[in-house]
Design a protein around this motif. Structure first.
Motif, PDB file in Angstrom:
ATOM      1  N   HIS A  19       0.807  -1.214   0.000  1.00 32.77           N
ATOM      2  CA  HIS A  19       0.000   0.000   0.000  1.00 32.77           C
ATOM      3  C   HIS A  19       0.843   1.269   0.000  1.00 32.77           C
ATOM      4  N   TYR A  29       0.580   0.274  -8.006  1.00 36.40           N
ATOM      5  CA  TYR A  29      -0.494  -0.354  -8.768  1.00 36.40           C
ATOM      6  C   TYR A  29      -0.002  -0.571 -10.182  1.00 36.40           C
ATOM      7  N   CYS A  51      -8.971  -9.393  -8.205  1.00 35.29           N
ATOM      8  CA  CYS A  51      -7.983  -8.370  -7.841  1.00 35.29           C
ATOM      9  C   CYS A  51      -8.272  -7.086  -8.618  1.00 35.29           C
ATOM     10  N   PRO A  52      -9.461  -6.513  -8.446  1.00 34.69           N
ATOM     11  CA  PRO A  52      -9.839  -5.352  -9.249  1.00 34.69           C
ATOM     12  C   PRO A  52      -9.117  -4.080  -8.820  1.00 34.69           C
ATOM     13  N   HIS A  53      -9.033  -3.150  -9.751  1.00 35.79           N
ATOM     14  CA  HIS A  53      -8.538  -1.814  -9.443  1.00 35.79           C
ATOM     15  C   HIS A  53      -9.472  -0.816 -10.107  1.00 35.79           C
ATOM     16  N   LEU A  55      -9.851  -0.960  -5.983  1.00 31.96           N
ATOM     17  CA  LEU A  55     -10.381  -1.966  -5.072  1.00 31.96           C
ATOM     18  C   LEU A  55     -11.594  -1.400  -4.349  1.00 31.96           C
ATOM     19  N   PHE A  59     -13.757  -5.041  -0.191  1.00 25.80           N
ATOM     20  CA  PHE A  59     -13.621  -6.201  -1.080  1.00 25.80           C
ATOM     21  C   PHE A  59     -12.364  -6.987  -0.728  1.00 25.80           C
ATOM     22  N   ASP A  60     -12.465  -8.313  -0.739  1.00 28.98           N
ATOM     23  CA  ASP A  60     -11.342  -9.183  -0.394  1.00 28.98           C
ATOM     24  C   ASP A  60     -11.336 -10.386  -1.331  1.00 28.98           C
ATOM     25  N   GLY A  61     -10.476 -10.349  -2.330  1.00 26.27           N
ATOM     26  CA  GLY A  61     -10.401 -11.406  -3.323  1.00 26.27           C
ATOM     27  C   GLY A  61      -9.950 -12.748  -2.791  1.00 26.27           C
ATOM     28  N   HIS A  81      -2.994  -9.649   5.419  1.00 24.66           N
ATOM     29  CA  HIS A  81      -4.377 -10.069   5.197  1.00 24.66           C
ATOM     30  C   HIS A  81      -4.868 -10.768   6.454  1.00 24.66           C
TER      31      HIS A  81
END
Length: 160
Positions: A19, A29, A51-53, A55, A59-61, A81
């Motif tokens: 992060h 990213y 794993c969208p961007h 995020l 949300f937790d893939g 995590h």
């Protein structure tokens, strides 16, 4: 989740190297180039991105159920995590679990070129586990590396 748990998770997130970004320019990213994604999507017809961007909040893939055909471009390093450090193994485990549930998974992740060269030519790849190698000095058994050893079997030479 309790407010204390939320604050702890937020603090872990802020202190997470992923992060913060890299030490050189702070970038962190790295999105799939559109032409690569389009080519893969044409073949596999993706219905879900764990794993969208950007995020979405909350949300937790690693914990949600994935879709029928999934494109996974996970973080290339470790993340915090649920209070624990997790990296590529967590994503591999999740991908395998989703595949075992009948989902298609296309997971991209950087590996050394020499591994790809061997995979392209190997008749077989074996997992030898954490081998306890022997010391050359006295033959004593070592502690192991803590990592599993791959055995690449190449048969027959260039003309096979």
């Amino acid at each position: 989740m309790s407010r204390l748990g939320e604050l702890r998770q937020e603090a872990e997130s802020v202190n997470n190297k992923f992060h913060r970004g890299n030490d050189v320019d702070g970038k962190h990213y790295w999105l799939t180039p559109p032409d690569l994604y389009s080519a893969l999507d044409a073949e596999f017809k993706f219905t879900f991105d764990p794993c969208p961007h950007p995020l979405p909040t909350g949300f937790d893939g690693l914990t949600v159920e994935w879709g029928g055909s999934n494109y996974v471009n996970p973080p290339f390093g470790s993340i915090i995590h649920e209070g624990r450090k997790k990296g590529p193994t967590a994503w591999a485990r999740k991908a395998i679990a989703e595949w075992e549930n009948g989902q298609d998974v296309v997971l991209v992740y950087p590996i050394d070129k020499w591994i790809l060269m061997l995979l392209e030519r190997a008749a077989e790849v074996r997992n030898l586990g954490d081998v306890k190698w022997l010391a050359t000095e006295d033959g004593s058994v070592g502690p192991g590396t803590g990592r599993h050893i791959a055995c690449f079997v190449l048969k027959g030479g260039a003309d096979a």
